[in-house]
Design a protein around this motif. Structure first.
Motif, short mmCIF file in Angstrom:
data_model
loop_
_atom_site.label_atom_id
_atom_site.label_comp_id
_atom_site.label_asym_id
_atom_site.label_seq_id
_atom_site.Cartn_x
_atom_site.Cartn_y
_atom_site.Cartn_z
N ILE A 12 1.03 -1.18 0.00
CA ILE A 12 0.08 0.09 -0.01
C ILE A 12 0.79 1.16 0.09
O ILE A 12 1.67 1.49 1.07
CB ILE A 12 -0.88 -0.04 1.37
CG1 ILE A 12 -1.82 -1.06 1.23
CG2 ILE A 12 -1.92 1.17 1.37
CD1 ILE A 12 -2.95 -1.29 2.45
N GLY A 13 1.00 1.89 -1.11
CA GLY A 13 1.79 3.08 -1.27
C GLY A 13 2.80 3.04 -2.26
O GLY A 13 3.57 1.92 -2.17
N CYS A 14 2.97 3.97 -3.17
CA CYS A 14 3.84 3.80 -4.34
C CYS A 14 4.89 4.89 -4.16
O CYS A 14 5.51 5.44 -5.02
CB CYS A 14 3.21 3.78 -5.67
SG CYS A 14 4.37 3.13 -6.92
N GLY A 15 5.32 5.47 -2.95
CA GLY A 15 6.48 5.88 -2.60
C GLY A 15 7.71 5.10 -2.72
O GLY A 15 7.56 3.86 -3.00
N ILE A 16 8.73 5.67 -2.24
CA ILE A 16 10.12 4.96 -2.38
C ILE A 16 10.45 3.70 -1.45
O ILE A 16 10.74 2.70 -1.93
CB ILE A 16 11.36 5.85 -1.94
CG1 ILE A 16 12.59 5.46 -2.43
CG2 ILE A 16 11.39 6.36 -0.60
CD1 ILE A 16 12.93 5.22 -3.93
N ALA A 17 9.48 3.71 -0.39
CA ALA A 17 9.53 2.59 0.33
C ALA A 17 8.66 1.52 -0.24
O ALA A 17 9.21 0.37 -0.31
CB ALA A 17 8.88 2.79 1.76
N GLY A 18 7.54 1.81 -0.74
CA GLY A 18 6.66 0.77 -1.53
C GLY A 18 7.43 0.15 -2.70
O GLY A 18 7.31 -0.78 -2.99
N VAL A 258 2.16 -4.85 2.75
CA VAL A 258 3.15 -4.08 3.40
C VAL A 258 2.66 -2.67 3.46
O VAL A 258 2.50 -2.16 2.12
CB VAL A 258 4.56 -4.13 2.66
CG1 VAL A 258 5.68 -3.22 3.10
CG2 VAL A 258 4.89 -5.45 2.36
N LEU A 259 2.30 -2.01 4.48
CA LEU A 259 1.64 -0.58 4.59
C LEU A 259 3.05 0.25 4.45
O LEU A 259 3.67 0.43 5.63
CB LEU A 259 0.98 -0.49 5.77
CG LEU A 259 0.00 0.70 5.61
CD1 LEU A 259 -0.95 0.58 4.91
CD2 LEU A 259 -0.29 1.09 7.15
N THR A 260 2.85 1.43 3.69
CA THR A 260 4.03 2.29 3.50
C THR A 260 3.54 3.59 3.50
O THR A 260 4.13 4.79 3.35
CB THR A 260 4.79 2.23 2.20
OG1 THR A 260 4.20 2.61 1.19
CG2 THR A 260 5.44 0.65 2.13
N VAL A 261 2.19 3.92 3.96
CA VAL A 261 1.74 5.25 4.14
C VAL A 261 2.40 6.11 5.06
O VAL A 261 3.07 5.72 5.92
CB VAL A 261 0.33 5.26 4.46
CG1 VAL A 261 -0.65 4.22 3.47
CG2 VAL A 261 0.18 4.67 5.72
#
Length: 477
Positions: A12-18, A258-261
């Motif tokens: 969840i979340g397409c930032g750098i962590a995701g 995998v939650l990356t918010v």
């Protein structure tokens, strides 16, 4: 590396962590990986924009500590995205620092850096009588200036103290803090600096995101797909332990999420984002951790009114000798919080970036466009004495009012504890449960114990959670 199962993983979340988590899982042989992104773009708090012909960073600006030890530096270097000066051995060996500006102000800036460095005496300490970083620094500044500035006249001493106030406001921006009085002294020391002079990616940070996305399978990301609720610990004979419910009604079964918010979003929505609710200890840690706001205001001018070679400009108010880092009346004086301006390198245009944090920064976001322009123009006139200088274009960031972030990045607020950080990064179910392990994993800069607030910290947490799953499914022995 081969895994001995074919689990489904939803990121969840397409930032750098995701992106980091998904990329590592795919490379390890996971075939059923999907990223859900609430917005129409990848990158999260990495966002590059333009002001006229100038590339500007709406989100993250720097690679902090660009050296071999920094995996983000290595990613950008290996993809040819860095300027030549960032690749020199000399640059990578330099401890973090900034070139000082006007010689007249040097005693104040040197004093500030010396006192800031003095906070390192609290590294690995378990307790202190100091209430905060701000309280410690002000006390040290009072003592050291009284001892060393005895030969300076009253006017000079007052002006130097005002310059320290300007530098204190800059430190607030570096920490996304309202005031350094709200930053925990022991928590402040848990951040680890990497060697190297901070650098930027000339074509924009989003260039790195684009390259990393191109290395992932197509159709991996579903955009404009916000998540309403993560249903975990399912026991009603479903095949998977987790079900992700999207706002559009889609229900996605998963073995792992995998939650990356951002922490700001999690603080606002954690009570409804999980069913059953988060364990009390995890919920409490999320609520007590701090997520501050740091914004930028970009200003383009027809010609530079600053000297050639200048990289940083400080605006020093002559009535701030009491070492202040916040204003008394935000609606009237919010702009005073913006004490530092960095010069954006560009061969075509002349752009400054003003940095502002805290409640003043949050207020700035909602100031009407015409009032914002008037305030900035008046500020420039006041400090240059030249009424002819008019900004051609202005662009501001508004991270506090972004419904997917509610702020900029994590900071160690007073009361910070490493146990809270451990709770933040702990997967669900937490230790002691007999349920299926690793149902929901947590990544993002706010879950890194030493590199919080940075892009490389976020990157590492994505890899960390991917490694958890890889290890879980890798045959042993």
């Amino acid at each position: 590396m081969a895994v001995n199962a074919d689990p489904s993983v939803v990121v969840i979340g397409c930032g750098i962590a995701g992106i980091a988590a998904a990329g590592k899982l795919v490379k390890a042989g996971f075939r059923n990986v999907r990223i859900l992104e609430a917005t129409a773009r990848s990158g999260g708090r990495i966002q590059t924009g333009r002001l006229g012909d100038t590339v500007v960073e709406i989100g993250a600006s720097y690679i902090h500590g660009p050296s071999e030890e920094n995996p983000l530096f290595r990613l950008a270097r290996d993809r040819g995205l860095l300027p030549p000066e960032a690749l020199t051995a000399e640059n990578q060996a330099v401890a973090m620092g900034r070139k000082l500006s006007s010689e007249r102000m040097n005693p104040a800036l040197e004093m500030f850096i010396e006192v800031l460095d003095a906070t390192s005496q609290f590294v690995n300490k378990k307790e202190t009588t100091w209430a905060s970083v701000g309280h410690f620094m002000r006390s040290e500044i009072e003592q050291r200036t009284a001892e060393r500035w005895t030969g300076k006249d009253a006017t000079t001493k007052a002006l130097l103290r005002c310059a320290i106030s300007a530098r204190m406001k800059e430190e607030c921006s570096a920490n996304a803090a309202c005031t350094m009085n709200e930053v925990d002294l022991l928590g402040f020391q848990t951040y680890k600096h990497l060697c190297g002079i901070d650098c930027m990616i000339p074509g924009g940070y989003e260039g790195l995101i684009g390259r990393l996305m191109s290395e992932l399978p197509t159709e991996l990301v579903s955009y404009n797909r916000p998540v309403r609720c993560v249903h975990w610990n399912n026991t009603d004979k479903r095949e998977t332990a987790v079900m992700v419910e999207c706002h559009d009604g889609e229900a996605i079964a998963a073995d792992h999420v995998v939650l990356t918010v951002p922490l700001g979003y999690l603080k606002r929505n954690h009570s409804t984002l999980f069913s059953p609710p988060l364990p009390g200890v995890k919920s409490l840690s999320i609520q007590t951790q701090a997520f501050g706001t740091c914004n930028k205001i970009f200003m383009e001018f027809d010609s530079p009114w600053w000297d050639t070679g200048i990289e940083v400009i400080y605006f020093v108010w002559e009535d701030e000798e009491d070492i202040v880092d916040q204003v008394t009346d935000i609606s009237k004086f919010w702009i005073r919080k913006m004490s530092i301006f960095t010069v954006i390198k560009s061969s075509e245009s002349h752009v400054l970036c003003g940095w502002i944090s805290g409640h003043e920064s949050e207020y700035m976001e909602s100031v009407p466009e015409d009032d914002l322009r008037s305030s900035i123009t008046e500020l420039i006139h006041r400090f240059t004495g030249n009424p002819q200088i008019i900004p051609r274009r202005i662009l501001r960031t508004q991270w506090f009012h972004d419904p997917w972030t509610y702020g900029s990045f994590f900071n160690t607020a007073v009361g910070f504890s490493e146990k809270d950080m451990e709770n933040m990064m702990a997967p669900l179910p937490m230790e002691g449960s007999h349920s299926q392990p690793l149902q929901v994993l947590f990544a993002g800069e706010a879950t890194h114990p030493h590199y919080f607030s940075t892009v490389h910290g976020a990157l590492l947490t994505g890899w960390r959670e991917a490694d958890r799953l890889i290890s879980h499914y890798t045959p042993r022995g």
